[in-house]
Design a protein around this motif. Sequence first.
Motif, PDB file in Angstrom:
ATOM      1  N   HIS A   1       0.824  -1.197   0.000  1.00 29.92           N
ATOM      2  CA  HIS A   1       0.000   0.000   0.000  1.00 29.92           C
ATOM      3  C   HIS A   1       0.859   1.248   0.000  1.00 29.92           C
ATOM      4  O   HIS A   1       2.008   1.220   0.409  1.00 29.92           O
ATOM      5  CB  HIS A   1      -0.996   0.002   1.167  1.00 29.92           C
ATOM      6  CG  HIS A   1      -0.362   0.032   2.522  1.00 29.92           C
ATOM      7  ND1 HIS A   1      -0.344  -1.053   3.344  1.00 29.92           N
ATOM      8  CD2 HIS A   1       0.272   1.025   3.178  1.00 29.92           C
ATOM      9  CE1 HIS A   1       0.261  -0.733   4.470  1.00 29.92           C
ATOM     10  NE2 HIS A   1       0.651   0.505   4.384  1.00 29.92           N
ATOM     11  N   ILE A   2       0.290   2.352  -0.515  1.00 23.14           N
ATOM     12  CA  ILE A   2       0.930   3.649  -0.518  1.00 23.14           C
ATOM     13  C   ILE A   2      -0.109   4.685  -0.138  1.00 23.14           C
ATOM     14  O   ILE A   2      -1.289   4.501  -0.382  1.00 23.14           O
ATOM     15  CB  ILE A   2       1.521   3.996  -1.907  1.00 23.14           C
ATOM     16  CG1 ILE A   2       0.458   3.864  -2.989  1.00 23.14           C
ATOM     17  CG2 ILE A   2       2.711   3.137  -2.222  1.00 23.14           C
ATOM     18  CD1 ILE A   2       0.908   4.273  -4.347  1.00 23.14           C
ATOM     19  N   ALA A   3       0.314   5.766   0.480  1.00 26.90           N
ATOM     20  CA  ALA A   3      -0.621   6.777   0.970  1.00 26.90           C
ATOM     21  C   ALA A   3      -1.303   7.532  -0.165  1.00 26.90           C
ATOM     22  O   ALA A   3      -0.694   7.815  -1.179  1.00 26.90           O
ATOM     23  CB  ALA A   3       0.115   7.771   1.853  1.00 26.90           C
ATOM     24  N   LEU A   4      -2.586   7.849   0.039  1.00 29.72           N
ATOM     25  CA  LEU A   4      -3.341   8.617  -0.942  1.00 29.72           C
ATOM     26  C   LEU A   4      -3.443  10.055  -0.489  1.00 29.72           C
ATOM     27  O   LEU A   4      -3.773  10.330   0.651  1.00 29.72           O
ATOM     28  CB  LEU A   4      -4.766   8.058  -1.066  1.00 29.72           C
ATOM     29  CG  LEU A   4      -4.897   6.621  -1.525  1.00 29.72           C
ATOM     30  CD1 LEU A   4      -6.374   6.253  -1.609  1.00 29.72           C
ATOM     31  CD2 LEU A   4      -4.235   6.431  -2.855  1.00 29.72           C
TER      32      LEU A   4
ATOM     33  N   VAL B   1      -9.017  -0.184  -0.891  1.00 32.08           N
ATOM     34  CA  VAL B   1      -8.387   0.796  -0.011  1.00 32.08           C
ATOM     35  C   VAL B   1      -8.370   0.248   1.411  1.00 32.08           C
ATOM     36  O   VAL B   1      -9.208  -0.576   1.778  1.00 32.08           O
ATOM     37  CB  VAL B   1      -9.099   2.167  -0.057  1.00 32.08           C
ATOM     38  CG1 VAL B   1      -8.941   2.821  -1.428  1.00 32.08           C
ATOM     39  CG2 VAL B   1     -10.571   2.044   0.297  1.00 32.08           C
TER      40      VAL B   1
ATOM     41  N   GLN C   1      -3.962   2.393   7.694  1.00 29.03           N
ATOM     42  CA  GLN C   1      -2.652   1.903   8.124  1.00 29.03           C
ATOM     43  C   GLN C   1      -2.766   0.761   9.121  1.00 29.03           C
ATOM     44  O   GLN C   1      -1.824   0.005   9.303  1.00 29.03           O
ATOM     45  CB  GLN C   1      -1.835   3.027   8.760  1.00 29.03           C
ATOM     46  CG  GLN C   1      -1.142   3.908   7.768  1.00 29.03           C
ATOM     47  CD  GLN C   1      -0.178   4.857   8.457  1.00 29.03           C
ATOM     48  OE1 GLN C   1      -0.471   5.414   9.503  1.00 29.03           O
ATOM     49  NE2 GLN C   1       0.971   5.049   7.851  1.00 29.03           N
TER      50      GLN C   1
ATOM     51  N   THR D   1      -8.012   8.060   6.971  1.00 31.34           N
ATOM     52  CA  THR D   1      -7.027   8.101   5.903  1.00 31.34           C
ATOM     53  C   THR D   1      -6.834   6.704   5.354  1.00 31.34           C
ATOM     54  O   THR D   1      -6.634   5.758   6.112  1.00 31.34           O
ATOM     55  CB  THR D   1      -5.680   8.637   6.432  1.00 31.34           C
ATOM     56  OG1 THR D   1      -5.889   9.949   6.968  1.00 31.34           O
ATOM     57  CG2 THR D   1      -4.634   8.698   5.333  1.00 31.34           C
TER      58      THR D   1
ATOM     59  N   TYR E   1      -5.226   4.046   2.060  1.00 26.78           N
ATOM     60  CA  TYR E   1      -4.149   3.784   1.121  1.00 26.78           C
ATOM     61  C   TYR E   1      -4.653   2.749   0.119  1.00 26.78           C
ATOM     62  O   TYR E   1      -5.463   1.906   0.469  1.00 26.78           O
ATOM     63  CB  TYR E   1      -2.941   3.196   1.867  1.00 26.78           C
ATOM     64  CG  TYR E   1      -2.435   4.081   2.963  1.00 26.78           C
ATOM     65  CD1 TYR E   1      -1.334   4.903   2.754  1.00 26.78           C
ATOM     66  CD2 TYR E   1      -3.060   4.111   4.207  1.00 26.78           C
ATOM     67  CE1 TYR E   1      -0.866   5.730   3.773  1.00 26.78           C
ATOM     68  CE2 TYR E   1      -2.606   4.936   5.223  1.00 26.78           C
ATOM     69  CZ  TYR E   1      -1.504   5.739   4.997  1.00 26.78           C
ATOM     70  OH  TYR E   1      -1.057   6.563   5.994  1.00 26.78           O
TER      71      TYR E   1
END
Length: 157
Positions: A19-22, A42, A45, A119, A121
């Motif tokens: 995963h990577i942050a959006l 999605v 964390q 939040t 990802y």
Amino acid sequence: MAAMFTCCLGCCGDGGTGHIALKEMPTVQLDTHHMGVWGIGVATQKVNLNQVPMGRDTNSLVLRHDGSVYHNNEEKNRLPANSLPQEGDIVGITYDHVELNLYLNGKNMHCPASGIRGTVYPVVYVDDSAILDCQFSDFYHTPPQGFEKILFEQQIF
């Protein structure tokens, strides 16, 4: 502005996740090469990246290989039976911080799902020898109006 992450799933599979942050609202496209167990969506964390399939808790909202969309161990929606991804198909996903929407070969499947909070990802997992290509720009299909590639957060010191 919304962001698109096109994920032509390119992980080979025995339990791989990532995963990577959006920063903005994303879209994802995935290209299926070898069918197996896979999922895309999605997650927060706090998601357990070692738990496949995802969607079993409040920390992930994912489309699974069988066409179901899961969040908190509840099926939130399902692709039409005649629209299950086959080898070589491109699956697109948009997320506008409220609703996840699905596309098959550029066509809106009218299959929204929601429920995840906070939040998130992009998350992709593969298992059982699935092979998927994941791409976050240079999409195969034009993103829906208002969506574009993922903009990665950067800190400037």
